[in-house]
Design an enzyme around this catalytic site. Structure first.
Site, PDB file in Angstrom:
ATOM      1  N   GLY A   8       0.822  -1.210   0.000  1.00 56.82           N
ATOM      2  CA  GLY A   8       0.000   0.000   0.000  1.00 56.82           C
ATOM      3  C   GLY A   8       0.850   1.251   0.000  1.00 56.82           C
ATOM      4  O   GLY A   8       1.521   1.532   0.994  1.00 56.82           O
ATOM      5  N   ALA A 131       1.634  11.587   8.828  1.00 54.65           N
ATOM      6  CA  ALA A 131       2.152  11.621   7.454  1.00 54.65           C
ATOM      7  C   ALA A 131       0.998  11.977   6.527  1.00 54.65           C
ATOM      8  O   ALA A 131      -0.120  11.516   6.717  1.00 54.65           O
ATOM      9  CB  ALA A 131       2.731  10.268   7.081  1.00 54.65           C
ATOM     10  N   LYS A 190      -6.464   4.409  20.351  1.00 54.95           N
ATOM     11  CA  LYS A 190      -6.473   5.165  19.099  1.00 54.95           C
ATOM     12  C   LYS A 190      -7.880   5.176  18.490  1.00 54.95           C
ATOM     13  O   LYS A 190      -8.340   6.189  17.972  1.00 54.95           O
ATOM     14  CB  LYS A 190      -5.462   4.557  18.117  1.00 54.95           C
ATOM     15  CG  LYS A 190      -5.370   5.368  16.844  1.00 54.95           C
ATOM     16  CD  LYS A 190      -4.220   5.014  15.966  1.00 54.95           C
ATOM     17  CE  LYS A 190      -4.218   5.969  14.767  1.00 54.95           C
ATOM     18  NZ  LYS A 190      -3.298   5.578  13.736  1.00 54.95           N
ATOM     19  N   ASN A 194     -10.350   8.314  17.086  1.00 55.07           N
ATOM     20  CA  ASN A 194     -10.994   8.320  15.771  1.00 55.07           C
ATOM     21  C   ASN A 194     -12.528   8.348  15.898  1.00 55.07           C
ATOM     22  O   ASN A 194     -13.210   8.991  15.098  1.00 55.07           O
ATOM     23  CB  ASN A 194     -10.566   7.100  14.943  1.00 55.07           C
ATOM     24  CG  ASN A 194      -9.112   7.177  14.523  1.00 55.07           C
ATOM     25  OD1 ASN A 194      -8.362   6.232  14.696  1.00 55.07           O
ATOM     26  ND2 ASN A 194      -8.681   8.304  13.995  1.00 55.07           N
ATOM     27  N   ASN A 198     -13.364  11.553  13.706  1.00 58.45           N
ATOM     28  CA  ASN A 198     -13.505  11.343  12.258  1.00 58.45           C
ATOM     29  C   ASN A 198     -14.922  11.576  11.733  1.00 58.45           C
ATOM     30  O   ASN A 198     -15.123  12.360  10.796  1.00 58.45           O
ATOM     31  CB  ASN A 198     -12.996   9.953  11.888  1.00 58.45           C
ATOM     32  CG  ASN A 198     -11.490   9.840  12.084  1.00 58.45           C
ATOM     33  OD1 ASN A 198     -10.928  10.462  12.973  1.00 58.45           O
ATOM     34  ND2 ASN A 198     -10.825   9.047  11.279  1.00 58.45           N
ATOM     35  N   ASN A 208     -10.124  19.372  12.405  1.00 59.16           N
ATOM     36  CA  ASN A 208     -10.253  18.734  13.724  1.00 59.16           C
ATOM     37  C   ASN A 208     -10.545  19.738  14.839  1.00 59.16           C
ATOM     38  O   ASN A 208     -11.364  19.478  15.722  1.00 59.16           O
ATOM     39  CB  ASN A 208      -8.986  17.945  14.060  1.00 59.16           C
ATOM     40  CG  ASN A 208      -8.766  16.790  13.100  1.00 59.16           C
ATOM     41  OD1 ASN A 208      -9.641  16.472  12.298  1.00 59.16           O
ATOM     42  ND2 ASN A 208      -7.602  16.161  13.162  1.00 59.16           N
ATOM     43  N   ASN A 257      -5.712  20.055  10.914  1.00 55.84           N
ATOM     44  CA  ASN A 257      -5.756  18.831  10.067  1.00 55.84           C
ATOM     45  C   ASN A 257      -7.164  18.563   9.560  1.00 55.84           C
ATOM     46  O   ASN A 257      -8.130  18.725  10.303  1.00 55.84           O
ATOM     47  CB  ASN A 257      -5.387  17.588  10.886  1.00 55.84           C
ATOM     48  CG  ASN A 257      -3.917  17.429  11.066  1.00 55.84           C
ATOM     49  OD1 ASN A 257      -3.172  18.393  10.944  1.00 55.84           O
ATOM     50  ND2 ASN A 257      -3.499  16.218  11.369  1.00 55.84           N
ATOM     51  N   GLU A 272     -13.911   4.876   6.227  1.00 51.22           N
ATOM     52  CA  GLU A 272     -13.672   3.754   7.157  1.00 51.22           C
ATOM     53  C   GLU A 272     -14.706   3.739   8.290  1.00 51.22           C
ATOM     54  O   GLU A 272     -14.437   3.230   9.368  1.00 51.22           O
ATOM     55  CB  GLU A 272     -12.251   3.858   7.721  1.00 51.22           C
ATOM     56  CG  GLU A 272     -11.197   3.616   6.651  1.00 51.22           C
ATOM     57  CD  GLU A 272      -9.796   3.514   7.228  1.00 51.22           C
ATOM     58  OE1 GLU A 272      -9.191   2.428   7.145  1.00 51.22           O
ATOM     59  OE2 GLU A 272      -9.309   4.532   7.762  1.00 51.22           O
TER      60      GLU A 272
HETATM   61  O1  PAF Z   1      -7.818   9.609  10.940  1.00 47.40           O
HETATM   62  C1  PAF Z   1      -7.272  10.691  11.211  1.00 47.40           C
HETATM   63  O2  PAF Z   1      -7.424  11.700  10.529  1.00 47.40           O
HETATM   64  C2  PAF Z   1      -6.335  10.770  12.411  1.00 47.40           C
HETATM   65  O3  PAF Z   1      -6.244   9.504  12.980  1.00 47.40           O
HETATM   66  C3  PAF Z   1      -6.733  11.807  13.476  1.00 47.40           C
HETATM   67  C4  PAF Z   1      -6.040  11.485  14.790  1.00 47.40           C
HETATM   68  C5  PAF Z   1      -8.218  11.891  13.692  1.00 47.40           C
HETATM   69  C6  PAF Z   1      -6.160  13.146  13.106  1.00 47.40           C
HETATM   70  O4  PAF Z   1      -6.668  13.719  11.941  1.00 47.40           O
END
Ligand code: PAF
Length: 317
Positions: A8, A131, A190, A194, A198, A208, A257, A272
């Site tokens: 991937g 990343a 984690k 999410n 998300n 975010n 982000n 997802e």
């Molecule tokens: O899926 C994502 O975008 C990331 O895991 C997170 C932590 C929500 C940051 O954007």
């Protein structure tokens, strides 16, 4: 020299291929289902941008796992819904001594990982590295963070040593990695972040940090995370610290982000949601619980994804 295959060529896959390729200690391959893109990656290499500096690292990429043959280490970096197909296409890489480490968001792939035919050793990876993919084979490394590797069930000494070796290989490539005995606690920690970020960023169409300011959004985040944390506790998961505080902290530290789910909606790609909020609803059912907040979020994201072709596509990186 060992053969290491990254499956991937997304953001994480290219980062791992670039760093392991640059370390120059192993034979590093990228496996991509798209033959044309694999040819491009072999020609141009991986372009890794870190702290404003871009370096190009040559790696071999192919769409044919048979060209590579058995590997010592395979790092599976595809989306959760592609795990089964990717493993089916990767069979020539697997032997009894192959260690597979699978890095996906969510929890829906975990049963598949153990059930499907594949390598002798199968572990899960959870990474806090940031990343972003900016083009084919191009990735910007946004932030160092610890990566943890572990087996879903207790493993014997040989399996433990193999995992420690894999962690040492990644650490030597500048990606700080630890083998841990309690990976499921980290997977859920984690997952809860999410869960809180998300779906809501996709529904509110915000970065975010927006979840901290948009009226009502913070309350929705808190309710979704608390509900999923109750499922985790019922499952016997130990969560490090307060998951709501942690999720709010991630909103602050990644304020600008665009979450992966909002990126998927804007790019009209599959999300997802079934691996994240949807999977918690399933897990709750298995335990005789209910998770109405996450059920509602999952339903609304699926609906949004169905309507997505008609929505204007916003600005996104
Ligand atoms: O899926 C994502 O975008 C990331 O895991 C997170 C932590 C929500 C940051 O954007």
């Amino acid at each position: 020299m060992h053969t290491i295959v990254i499956i991937g060529p997304g953001a994480l896959g290219c980062l791992l291929a670039g760093r392991l390729g640059a370390a120059g200690r192993d034979d590093v391959w990228l496996l991509d289902h798209d033959a044309e893109r694999a040819a491009l990656l072999t020609r141009q290499g991986v372009r890794l941008t870190e702290a404003g500096q871009t370096s190009t690292i040559l790696v071999r990429a192919t769409s044919d796992a048979g060209q590579i043959g058995p590997a010592e280490l395979v790092l599976l970096c595809v989306k959760s819904y592609d795990v089964a197909t990717s493993l089916a296409g990767a069979q020539p890489l697997f032997g009894p001594g192959t260690l597979l480490v699978s890095f996906q968001n969510g929890i829906s792939h975990l049963d598949l990982l153990t059930a499907l035919p594949g390598p002798g050793l199968r572990a899960v990876g959870v990474t806090a590295m940031g990343a972003t993919r900016t083009g084919p084979g191009e990735v910007t490394f946004g932030g160092a963070g610890l990566t943890r590797l572990g087996y879903q069930a207790p493993a014997d000494q040989r399996a433990g040593q193999r995992l420690a070796q894999a962690a040492a290989t990644l650490t030597a490539a500048g990606l700080q990695t630890e083998a841990v005995p309690d990976i499921m606690n980290h997977v859920w920690a984690k997952l809860l972040v999410n869960i809180g970020i998300n779906a809501l960023t996709a529904l509110h169409d915000c970065a975010n940090g927006g979840l901290l300011d948009i009226p009502g959004a913070r309350g929705q985040l808190v309710a979704a995370v608390r509900e999923a944390a109750a499922v985790a506790l019922a499952k016997g998961i130990t969560l490090p610290g307060d998951p709501v505080a942690r999720t709010l902290e991630v909103c602050r530290s990644t304020a600008t982000n665009i979450s992966s789910m909002l990126q998927d909606i804007r790019r009209r790609r599959r999300t997802e949601i079934d691996a994240i909020n949807g999977a918690v609803v399933q897990e709750a059912r298995r335990l005789g619980l209910s998770a109405p907040v996450n059920e509602d979020l999952a339903r609304r994201v699926r609906e949004l994804a169905r309507r997505a072709p008609d929505r204007p596509v916003g600005n996104f990186p």
